[in-house]
Design a protein around this motif. Structure first.
Motif, PDB file in Angstrom:
ATOM      1  N   PRO A  59       0.829  -1.207   0.000  1.00  0.00           N
ATOM      2  CA  PRO A  59       0.000   0.000   0.000  1.00  0.00           C
ATOM      3  C   PRO A  59       0.864   1.259   0.000  1.00  0.00           C
ATOM      4  CG  PRO A  59      -0.816  -1.588   1.592  1.00  0.00           C
ATOM      5  CD  PRO A  59       0.498  -2.113   1.111  1.00  0.00           C
ATOM      6  N   ARG A  60       0.419   2.244  -0.752  1.00  0.00           N
ATOM      7  CA  ARG A  60       1.118   3.528  -0.772  1.00  0.00           C
ATOM      8  C   ARG A  60       0.984   4.199   0.598  1.00  0.00           C
ATOM      9  NH1 ARG A  60       4.588   2.812  -4.271  1.00  0.00           N
ATOM     10  NH2 ARG A  60       4.201   0.829  -3.226  1.00  0.00           N
ATOM     11  N   PHE A  62       0.430   7.416   1.202  1.00  0.00           N
ATOM     12  CA  PHE A  62      -0.694   8.352   1.157  1.00  0.00           C
ATOM     13  C   PHE A  62      -1.456   8.151  -0.147  1.00  0.00           C
ATOM     14  CE2 PHE A  62       2.529  10.815   3.630  1.00  0.00           C
ATOM     15  CZ  PHE A  62       1.856  10.824   4.842  1.00  0.00           C
ATOM     16  N   ASP A  63      -2.723   8.580  -0.168  1.00  0.00           N
ATOM     17  CA  ASP A  63      -3.462   8.622  -1.418  1.00  0.00           C
ATOM     18  C   ASP A  63      -2.728   9.528  -2.401  1.00  0.00           C
ATOM     19  OD1 ASP A  63      -6.181   7.218  -0.910  1.00  0.00           O
ATOM     20  OD2 ASP A  63      -5.925   8.499   0.843  1.00  0.00           O
ATOM     21  N   LYS A  87      -5.257   2.674  -0.791  1.00  0.00           N
ATOM     22  CA  LYS A  87      -4.752   4.033  -0.994  1.00  0.00           C
ATOM     23  C   LYS A  87      -4.836   4.367  -2.475  1.00  0.00           C
ATOM     24  CE  LYS A  87      -3.339   4.777   3.293  1.00  0.00           C
ATOM     25  NZ  LYS A  87      -3.986   5.742   4.170  1.00  0.00           N
ATOM     26  N   THR A 109     -11.062   2.163  -5.637  1.00  0.00           N
ATOM     27  CA  THR A 109     -10.365   2.505  -4.390  1.00  0.00           C
ATOM     28  C   THR A 109     -11.241   2.212  -3.174  1.00  0.00           C
ATOM     29  OG1 THR A 109      -9.199   4.261  -5.573  1.00  0.00           O
ATOM     30  CG2 THR A 109      -9.154   4.345  -3.172  1.00  0.00           C
ATOM     31  N   GLN A 110     -10.637   1.647  -2.131  1.00  0.00           N
ATOM     32  CA  GLN A 110     -11.303   1.324  -0.869  1.00  0.00           C
ATOM     33  C   GLN A 110     -12.429   0.303  -1.057  1.00  0.00           C
ATOM     34  OE1 GLN A 110     -12.608   4.900   1.127  1.00  0.00           O
ATOM     35  NE2 GLN A 110     -10.532   5.603   1.537  1.00  0.00           N
ATOM     36  N   TYR A 205     -10.904   9.784   3.658  1.00  0.00           N
ATOM     37  CA  TYR A 205      -9.460   9.611   3.515  1.00  0.00           C
ATOM     38  C   TYR A 205      -8.828   9.560   4.900  1.00  0.00           C
ATOM     39  CZ  TYR A 205     -10.354  11.219  -1.259  1.00  0.00           C
ATOM     40  OH  TYR A 205     -10.851  11.367  -2.532  1.00  0.00           O
ATOM     41  N   CYS A 296      -1.103  14.818  -2.662  1.00  0.00           N
ATOM     42  CA  CYS A 296      -2.325  14.082  -2.390  1.00  0.00           C
ATOM     43  C   CYS A 296      -3.501  14.723  -3.122  1.00  0.00           C
ATOM     44  CB  CYS A 296      -2.620  14.029  -0.885  1.00  0.00           C
ATOM     45  SG  CYS A 296      -2.893  15.652  -0.140  1.00  0.00           S
TER      46      CYS A 296
END
Length: 322
Positions: A59-60, A62-63, A87, A109-110, A205, A296
């Protein structure tokens, strides 16, 4: 049993959202805890004589952080790609370059296993597409857009010369869309946004999600200069400060949600699509028609919005006005 139920949405992603054909190559970008979703989609692709390739990345942080270069290159080489991550990599150069190279992408995403069974993905995307395109055309090239809400949002900006983006979850080569959010959006001319934003619904977020109390943003010359509210506002403010990047405060987007099957659940692509909601994107704008790349891109979502573009009401108190 759950994977069997998820298969229906997996088929829809292949057949409707990506419109894939036999012999095409599908790249699925995912993370370790999303692998069940990625495998379900890959199985659907395989059954349809489409070659799936799953790439797993950590996973990164941050977004909007870029994926590894090897994955970015694979995205460019694909016929189509799916991003099944926690992310977001939506607002990255990797997505921009992949679509410029002719690939097409859907961003999940998510996503959760439950979202692969019910919720926004149950929407008739083809039916909603004309409305989404119409709203985007009304936002495009507007000299003055005015956003207000009963909670106190009062923001103006210019989008003159800017394209309107219609994201209705169906893509052609060279395009990308988020899913299941259906939204029409536009990126303000840098430096033109002025006023106040009051998010009362969600900031999905960095663990914030559904808002327990509103977050207020003061905007001067296109950038946020102050953030007020409770502990969730402090979480957001502290996160912005940690980036050490002034562009994270840029007013990057106005979006209008148009998916009648979405509801506020604290997850990005469900919340942003809620029919009649509005959101302000903050940070990166390059994938939306703007010029700024930031560390971001976050969205602040509000209800009951009224949106007026060059004197024409698009949204009135959270309802389509035409």
């Amino acid at each position: 049993m759950k994977k069997i139920l998820m298969g229906k949405i997996a088929d829809k992603l292949i057949d409707v959202n990506l419109k894939m054909k036999k012999g095409e190559k599908l790249l699925i970008v995912t993370e370790p805890d999303k692998i069940s979703i990625a495998e379900t989609i890959a199985a659907s692709a395989y059954r349809k004589d489409i070659e799936p390739v799953i790439t797993i990345m950590m996973p990164r942080e941050f977004d909007s952080n870029e994926p590894p270069k090897i994955i970015a290159e694979a995205m460019k080489a694909s016929d189509a790609f799916l991003s099944v991550v926690g992310k977001s990599i939506t607002h990255t150069n990797a997505v921009k370059k992949a679509t410029e190279n002719g690939s097409r992408g859907i961003v999940l995403t998510q996503f959760t296993e439950d979202m692969m069974i019910h919720g926004g993905m149950e929407c008739d995307f083809e039916k909603q597409a004309p409305l989404c395109k119409k709203v985007a055309s009304m936002l495009a090239n507007s000299k003055k857009i005015h956003l207000t809400t009963p909670m106190g949002t009062d923001l103006t900006f210019s989008a003159e010369g800017r394209r309107g983006n219609s994201l209705y979850c169906i893509v052609e080569p060279g395009e990308f869309s988020t899913a299941p959010t259906i939204e029409a959006n536009v990126s303000p001319i840098e430096g033109t946004a002025q006023g106040k934003i009051v998010a009362d619904a969600s900031v999905p977020y960095i663990g914030i999600g559904l808002l327990e109390e509103p977050i207020e943003f003061e905007v001067v010359d296109g950038f946020i200069v102050d953030i007020k509210g409770g502990y969730q506002a402090k979480m957001l403010s502290d996160n912005f400060k940690s980036m050490n990047d002034p562009n994270v405060y840029n007013i990057a987007e106005l979006g209008i949600g148009l998916n009648p099957k979405c509801s506020f659940v604290g997850l990005m692509l469900e919340d942003e699509g809620v029919y009649g909601s509005a959101h302000i994107g903050i940070g990166t704008s390059v994938n939306l028609g703007g010029t700024l790349k930031a560390a971001c891109h976050y969205d602040a979502i509000m209800t009951g919005a009224t949106v007026v573009a060059d004197g024409v009401e698009i949204l009135k108190d959270g309802k389509i006005a035409f």
